[in-house]
Design an enzyme around this catalytic site. Structure first.
Site, PDB file in Angstrom:
ATOM      1  CE  LYS A   1      24.271  31.335  30.658  1.00  0.00           C
ATOM      2  NZ  LYS A   1      24.121  32.283  29.514  1.00  0.00           N
TER       3      LYS A   1
ATOM      4  CB  SER B   1      27.682  32.258  28.208  1.00  0.00           C
ATOM      5  OG  SER B   1      26.415  32.899  28.337  1.00  0.00           O
TER       6      SER B   1
ATOM      7  CB  SER C   1      24.674  33.476  25.630  1.00  0.00           C
ATOM      8  OG  SER C   1      25.881  34.191  25.704  1.00  0.00           O
TER       9      SER C   1
END
Length: 434
Positions: free
Chosen positions: A56, A133, A157
């Site tokens: 990420k 996310s 997330s």
């Protein structure tokens, strides 16, 4: 530097028709990557040798600037001078880093829809959101573009996109994996998590990242066989959590649960997590306030100075977080302490709690209004259980007859992370959910 997904998508849209645009999206790794060309070789051979992972875009990589899903963040921050601790651990154990992945803006959403850079395409349901996310990480793993992917999980997330994309996903005990070199959202909830299509890989990554947190036996042994063989003996179902999904989805999840050793109909206890007169909505509201206070403390100066442009929903959340008064959070602090104490006491070292990971399959793309808010509220009621308690949670994929994935989760006691991962690998290595 490779162009961003936003730039690539815009270029494709202006030069191609619908069919060619779809092909361009596929060639762009389903929109999962910020930069697919970043590559860090393994530092040495190890238990993860030969495995690739993507990360990420909130983790420091020396010489690169993390964008955190927002162009203004990217513009106002410098390249990292070192690489995040968790990434170094993976590289030191043989894994190869290949690419950085998309995220919701400053990690403050569970949808995976980014107004600036687009929405990564859910490989299992292209008309539905991937979840966030850690959206790009989930899509990369689900599409087979990496053996495993790394994300962050503050309010769900990693767990939620894992559920929506049909992956095994793990959120560790809070503090069990170093967040050094990771852009923070809310420090007392932030964790480093990971996802994979392969439950054995999920476990093996845990062996590396969690080794120091293993509850060692008196003789100091840390053998994986002993971790694997030590059983969980107490099994619980959280009644309130199972009231949130639709009946047909609950039935599918429970059918899978009842096929697992220890979870036959008379093998577990149904319990209420909340106090009389209380609900998981109260837990979620407390989580939201405590998280919001920490977000404001962490980012208010930057928000005030830079006045960044956020997409719909994100701007309102930051505005709300910055309006909170710390002095008004006493009740939420007390609730969090009680939740943690009660769950830690309930589960100990031998207990597991089963809950649905999400209220159902991934919502459709572009869902807005009351329906979207109601679904988000239910999602937060489920994800806040591990968030408030700081306990480890693993989610496993269960597929409906129409092919849409659901998530079934197990929460363990403090620092039972490795035992939970080994138990999960033992139970699901034969892909009993598929």
């Amino acid at each position: 530097m490779k162009p961003s997904n936003q730039e690539q998508t815009e270029t494709s849209a202006t030069k191609t028709g619908p069919k060619e645009t779809t092909d361009a999206l596929q060639s762009n790794h389903r929109g999962a990557y910020v930069n697919a060309e970043i590559r860090l070789p393994a530092n040495q051979a190890g238990p993860l040798s030969g495995l690739t992972f993507a990360v990420k875009d909130v983790f420091n990589i020396q010489g690169e600037t993390s964008g955190a899903g927002n162009p203004d963040w990217l513009r106002t921050h410098d390249p990292a001078t070192s690489t995040a601790s968790a990434l170094l651990t993976l590289l030191d154990n043989g894994a190869i880093l290949e690419g950085t992945t998309q995220t919701d803006e400053l990690m403050y959403s569970l949808n995976g829809e980014n107004a600036h850079y687009g929405t990564p395409t859910n490989p299992l349901a292209s008309d539905r959101i991937p979840g966030g996310s850690s959206s790009g990480s989930a899509v990369a793993a689900a599409a087979g573009l990496a053996d495993f992917t790394v994300g962050t999980d503050t309010g769900g997330s990693v767990r939620i996109p894992s559920s929506y994309c049909g992956l095994y996903g793990f959120r560790p005990t809070h503090g069990a994996v170093s967040t050094e070199g990771v852009i923070p959202l809310a420090h007392s909830f932030d964790t480093v998590g990971w996802m994979s299509q392969d439950v054995t890989i999920l476990r093996n990554v845990g062996n590396v990242l969690l080794k120091e947190k293993l509850l060692l036996k008196d003789n100091g042994s840390d053998s994986s066989s002993e971790i694997d063989m030590k059983p969980f003996t107490h099994f619980f179902i959280a009644t309130e959590a199972w009231e949130l999904p639709k009946a047909e989805d609950c039935s599918i999840l429970l059918s899978t649960l009842h096929g697992i050793e220890g979870w036959q109909l008379e093998g577990y206890q149904c319990i209420n997590l909340t106090e009389p007169g209380e609900s998981l909505a109260d837990w979620s509201a407390a989580f939201r306030v405590l998280q919001g206070l920490e977000i404001a403390h962490e980012h208010s100066d930057w928000l005030t100075k830079e006045r960044p442009t956020f997409g719909p929903g994100i701007a309102e959340r930051f505005e709300w977080a910055c309006s909170l008064e710390k002095s008004a959070s006493e009740a939420e602090v007390k609730l969090r302490a009680r939740v943690r104490r009660n769950l830690v006491d309930l589960l100990g070292e031998e207990g597991l709690l089963a809950i649905p990971t999400a209220p159902g399959p991934a919502p459709l793309l572009g869902l807005k209004g009351p329906e979207a808010e109601a679904y988000r509220a239910k999602t937060m009621q489920l994800s806040c259980i591990a968030g408030l308690s700081g306990l480890p949670q693993v989610t496993v994929p269960v597929h409906r007859l129409d092919g849409l994935p659901l998530g079934l989760s197990f929460i363990g006691g403090t620092n039972t992370d490795l035992r939970l991962l080994h138990w999960t690998a033992k139970q699901f290595a034969e892909e009993v959910c598929r």
